[in-house]
Design a protein around this motif. Structure first.
Motif, PDB file in Angstrom:
ATOM      1  N   ILE A   1      18.088 116.550  86.765  1.00 24.69           N
ATOM      2  CA  ILE A   1      17.628 116.339  88.146  1.00 24.69           C
ATOM      3  C   ILE A   1      16.120 116.550  88.183  1.00 24.69           C
ATOM      4  O   ILE A   1      15.619 117.608  87.799  1.00 24.69           O
ATOM      5  N   ALA A   2      15.387 115.548  88.637  1.00 21.73           N
ATOM      6  CA  ALA A   2      13.920 115.613  88.645  1.00 21.73           C
ATOM      7  C   ALA A   2      13.384 116.407  89.828  1.00 21.73           C
ATOM      8  O   ALA A   2      12.353 117.075  89.729  1.00 21.73           O
ATOM      9  N   ARG A   3      14.067 116.327  90.948  1.00 18.30           N
ATOM     10  CA  ARG A   3      13.642 117.100  92.126  1.00 18.30           C
ATOM     11  C   ARG A   3      14.841 117.423  92.991  1.00 18.30           C
ATOM     12  O   ARG A   3      15.816 116.671  93.053  1.00 18.30           O
TER      13      ARG A   3
ATOM     14  N   GLU B   1      12.940 131.263  95.109  1.00 19.23           N
ATOM     15  CA  GLU B   1      13.269 132.241  94.077  1.00 19.23           C
ATOM     16  C   GLU B   1      14.495 133.059  94.475  1.00 19.23           C
ATOM     17  O   GLU B   1      15.281 133.458  93.608  1.00 19.23           O
ATOM     18  N   ASP B   2      14.657 133.321  95.773  1.00 17.51           N
ATOM     19  CA  ASP B   2      15.854 134.024  96.235  1.00 17.51           C
ATOM     20  C   ASP B   2      17.095 133.195  95.929  1.00 17.51           C
ATOM     21  O   ASP B   2      18.136 133.729  95.519  1.00 17.51           O
ATOM     22  N   ALA B   3      16.996 131.881  96.137  1.00 19.95           N
ATOM     23  CA  ALA B   3      18.127 130.987  95.870  1.00 19.95           C
ATOM     24  C   ALA B   3      18.488 130.991  94.392  1.00 19.95           C
ATOM     25  O   ALA B   3      19.668 130.984  94.028  1.00 19.95           O
TER      26      ALA B   3
ATOM     27  N   ILE C   1      20.327 134.411  93.295  1.00 22.87           N
ATOM     28  CA  ILE C   1      21.746 134.570  93.603  1.00 22.87           C
ATOM     29  C   ILE C   1      22.602 133.487  92.935  1.00 22.87           C
ATOM     30  O   ILE C   1      23.822 133.531  93.024  1.00 22.87           O
ATOM     31  N   GLY C   2      21.965 132.524  92.285  1.00 22.73           N
ATOM     32  CA  GLY C   2      22.710 131.489  91.588  1.00 22.73           C
ATOM     33  C   GLY C   2      23.079 130.308  92.456  1.00 22.73           C
ATOM     34  O   GLY C   2      23.988 129.538  92.130  1.00 22.73           O
ATOM     35  N   LEU C   3      22.378 130.137  93.584  1.00 25.11           N
ATOM     36  CA  LEU C   3      22.651 129.008  94.465  1.00 25.11           C
ATOM     37  C   LEU C   3      22.281 127.687  93.795  1.00 25.11           C
ATOM     38  O   LEU C   3      22.976 126.682  93.930  1.00 25.11           O
ATOM     39  N   PHE C   4      21.173 127.692  93.048  1.00 22.87           N
ATOM     40  CA  PHE C   4      20.724 126.504  92.325  1.00 22.87           C
ATOM     41  C   PHE C   4      20.638 126.802  90.832  1.00 22.87           C
ATOM     42  O   PHE C   4      20.403 127.954  90.435  1.00 22.87           O
ATOM     43  N   PRO C   5      20.814 125.792  89.986  1.00 24.69           N
ATOM     44  CA  PRO C   5      20.710 126.013  88.537  1.00 24.69           C
ATOM     45  C   PRO C   5      19.288 126.393  88.140  1.00 24.69           C
ATOM     46  O   PRO C   5      18.319 125.843  88.678  1.00 24.69           O
ATOM     47  N   PRO C   6      19.126 127.321  87.202  1.00 25.78           N
ATOM     48  CA  PRO C   6      17.787 127.813  86.838  1.00 25.78           C
ATOM     49  C   PRO C   6      16.886 126.737  86.267  1.00 25.78           C
ATOM     50  O   PRO C   6      15.655 126.859  86.338  1.00 25.78           O
ATOM     51  N   GLU C   7      17.465 125.669  85.707  1.00 23.86           N
ATOM     52  CA  GLU C   7      16.640 124.598  85.126  1.00 23.86           C
ATOM     53  C   GLU C   7      15.789 123.885  86.173  1.00 23.86           C
ATOM     54  O   GLU C   7      14.826 123.197  85.833  1.00 23.86           O
TER      55      GLU C   7
ATOM     56  N   ARG D   1      13.919 125.253  88.497  1.00 29.29           N
ATOM     57  CA  ARG D   1      12.729 125.979  88.952  1.00 29.29           C
ATOM     58  C   ARG D   1      11.510 125.061  88.865  1.00 29.29           C
ATOM     59  O   ARG D   1      11.304 124.361  87.888  1.00 29.29           O
ATOM     60  N   GLY D   2      10.722 125.073  89.903  1.00 26.57           N
ATOM     61  CA  GLY D   2       9.533 124.228  89.942  1.00 26.57           C
ATOM     62  C   GLY D   2       9.817 122.814  90.422  1.00 26.57           C
ATOM     63  O   GLY D   2       8.888 122.012  90.561  1.00 26.57           O
ATOM     64  N   ARG D   3      11.074 122.509  90.703  1.00 30.79           N
ATOM     65  CA  ARG D   3      11.425 121.151  91.149  1.00 30.79           C
ATOM     66  C   ARG D   3      11.965 121.142  92.579  1.00 30.79           C
ATOM     67  O   ARG D   3      12.422 120.112  93.061  1.00 30.79           O
ATOM     68  N   VAL D   4      11.912 122.284  93.251  1.00 30.53           N
ATOM     69  CA  VAL D   4      12.476 122.397  94.597  1.00 30.53           C
ATOM     70  C   VAL D   4      11.423 122.058  95.650  1.00 30.53           C
ATOM     71  O   VAL D   4      10.291 122.525  95.594  1.00 30.53           O
ATOM     72  N   GLU D   5      11.818 121.224  96.598  1.00 27.85           N
ATOM     73  CA  GLU D   5      10.980 120.896  97.748  1.00 27.85           C
ATOM     74  C   GLU D   5      11.789 121.180  99.010  1.00 27.85           C
ATOM     75  O   GLU D   5      12.883 120.659  99.166  1.00 27.85           O
TER      76      GLU D   5
END
Length: 488
Positions: free
Chosen positions: A396-398, A412-414, A417-423, A425-429
């Motif tokens: 997933i690119a973004r 970072e809070d998300a 807690i494991g809401l989003f996959p760690p891979e 990071r830096g791709r969330v808008e």
């Protein structure tokens, strides 16, 4: 607290009898005896109104339940959320009203003739007193409560129109309700708004009465996708450019709302699903949850027994509860400090009474469980979309995070807690309330019916009900942390 005399009527429970008298009690569990918010005093004895069937005339005292800050009265439930001032510099004449009809909250915007926003307001959806989630409300409607649900939400809309009318001096008195209104929302909210039969949403084969654009009087309800994928997802995705190229990148769009609607788009197609996440991530359905209004804790810093809570409002505003971003911030802090274990259990010191965030504001073990199931549903849904598309989450690119409080969360809070996959990071808008933006876009003529229908045709719904893979992914995602994932 108020007192009433109530007479028995066959086998009707006290909650039903009170509602028939116009006395509204909150019952977010849908009257199943779980939430405890319909607690009343009957002739000196505390009972749950939904579980008590009177056999004689009784005196009932209300106001004893597990009240949620911001819901202590109907007036509190209709408070303004956004707090934005009218754009007085514009000075245009009001021309359209746009509404995101959410399960937990309703957001609205008043536009002028040029499509500029004059004022924004919002409120808690008053249907919450009949059930916190879609399932509870559908059950209530099927049991004869359809008209009550319809009336409740339409009163909310009128309240928001009145707020905007009062705040924008150029709005002629008495014309706010006559303005063309553009709605978007999930299928259940659309059915309940119009009073349609919700039977098709309750059991397989699931069917909506209508997923096309609906015109009725001054209202336009934007088209949806299917029985669980509504106009809110379609409008939000359209305004974010989903399906319009995106340079070949694979994009995930996640609405952190009660229904957990999301989609995955890329060159190989667009897949979408809905996961019944529940309202916890919006700050609803939890012990001290409340809308994002003054007094809401929106961020916390936890260091053992010490907790610093940041509160919405002017300096010195007293904390009354916590909103969605505060829920994520609190959960993240509890995990980082070892107060909550990976399996969600609080330490012995806080297990019984909860962790104190501020005076009379607690985060309880039950709250943790609700966040746990909500985040597991979201995470599992995203994994199912990746499975349908044939990619890994790391491809997933973004990740576009939408929702009324989406722009206020700390990504970072998300991740904590494991809401989003760690891979990712830096791709969330964070894109905020994209659904409302989509309705505004339609009113402005930027995202017309042809665009919405083209996107609708391109979307491939992924059915999760009865899916063994989804159940396995959900169970694997229940533990907090970054590494839990379904190996499907």
């Amino acid at each position: 607290m108020s007192k009433y005399r109530i007479r028995p009527d066959g086998k009707k429970d006290l909650l039903t009898l009170l509602r028939e008298q116009g006395i509204a009690l909150p019952a977010e569990c849908g009257g199943k005896g779980i939430c405890g918010k319909c607690r009343v005093n009957v002739d000196g004895r505390e009972v749950l109104a939904c579980r008590f069937v009177p056999t004689r005339e009784v005196e009932v005292q209300t106001g004893l339940g597990k009240t949620v800050p911001g819901e202590n009265a109907e007036r509190d439930m209709r408070v303004e959320l956004t707090g934005q001032s009218p754009v007085t510099a514009v000075g245009g004449k009001p021309a359209a009203f746009c509404v995101d009809l959410g399960t937990t909250t309703i957001a609205a915007a008043l536009l002028d003739e040029d499509g500029r926003i004059l004022y924004e307001a919002g409120c808690a959806n008053s249907q919450r007193r009949y059930g916190a989630d879609v399932i509870a409300r559908v059950e209530y409607a099927l049991n004869g409560g359809s008209e009550e649900l319809k009336t409740a939400v339409r009163q909310d809309i009128r309240q928001l129109q009145e707020i905007c009318r009062q705040q924008v001096p150029s709005t002629p008195i008495g014309t706010a309700e006559d303005l063309p209104t553009v709605f978007c929302g999930n299928p259940a909210m659309e059915h309940l708004y119009y009073g349609w039969d919700v039977g098709g949403l309750a059991k397989a084969p699931y069917q909506a009465v209508c997923t096309d654009l609906v015109r009725q009087d001054h209202d336009v309800f934007l088209p949806g996708i299917g029985p669980f994928l509504g106009a809110d997802l379609l409008a939000g995705a359209a305004v974010c450019g989903i399906g319009s190229g995106n340079d070949g990148r694979i994009t995930a769009y996640v609405d952190l709302g009660t229904n957990g609607e999301m989609l995955l788009a890329g060159p190989a197609g667009i897949y979408a699903c809905s996961t019944a996440a529940g309202p916890a991530l919006e700050g609803a359905g939890i012990r001290c949850g409340m809308p994002a209004i003054p007094g809401a804790v929106f961020r916390v810093e936890i260091a053992g027994r010490f907790c610093h809570a940041e509160v919405l409002g002017e300096a010195g505003t007293v904390a009354r509860g916590l909103c969605g971003s505060g829920v994520l911030s609190c959960m993240s802090g509890l995990l980082k400090n070892g107060i909550a274990a990976a399996d969600g259990k609080l330490t012995e010191e806080y297990f019984a009474d909860g962790y104190p965030l501020a005076k009379d504001v607690l985060f309880t073990q039950e709250d943790v469980r609700k966040v746990q199931t909500a985040k597991a549903a979201i995470r599992a849904g995203l994994q199912m979309l990746c499975q349908a598309y044939g990619i890994g989450e790391n491809e997933i690119a973004r990740l576009l995070v939408a929702g009324g409080f989406g722009r206020h969360i700390d990504p970072e809070d998300a991740f904590t807690i494991g809401l989003f996959p760690p891979e990712l990071r830096g791709r969330v808008e964070t894109v905020g309330n994209a659904a409302l933006a989509g309705a505004i876009g339609y009113a402005r003529g930027e995202n017309g019916l042809a665009r919405l229908n083209d996107l609708k045709k391109a979307i491939r719904p992924v059915e999760l009900a009865g899916s063994a893979d989804f159940q396995a992914a959900f169970l694997a995602a229940l533990d907090f942390g970054e590494t839990n994932r379904f190996k499907g």
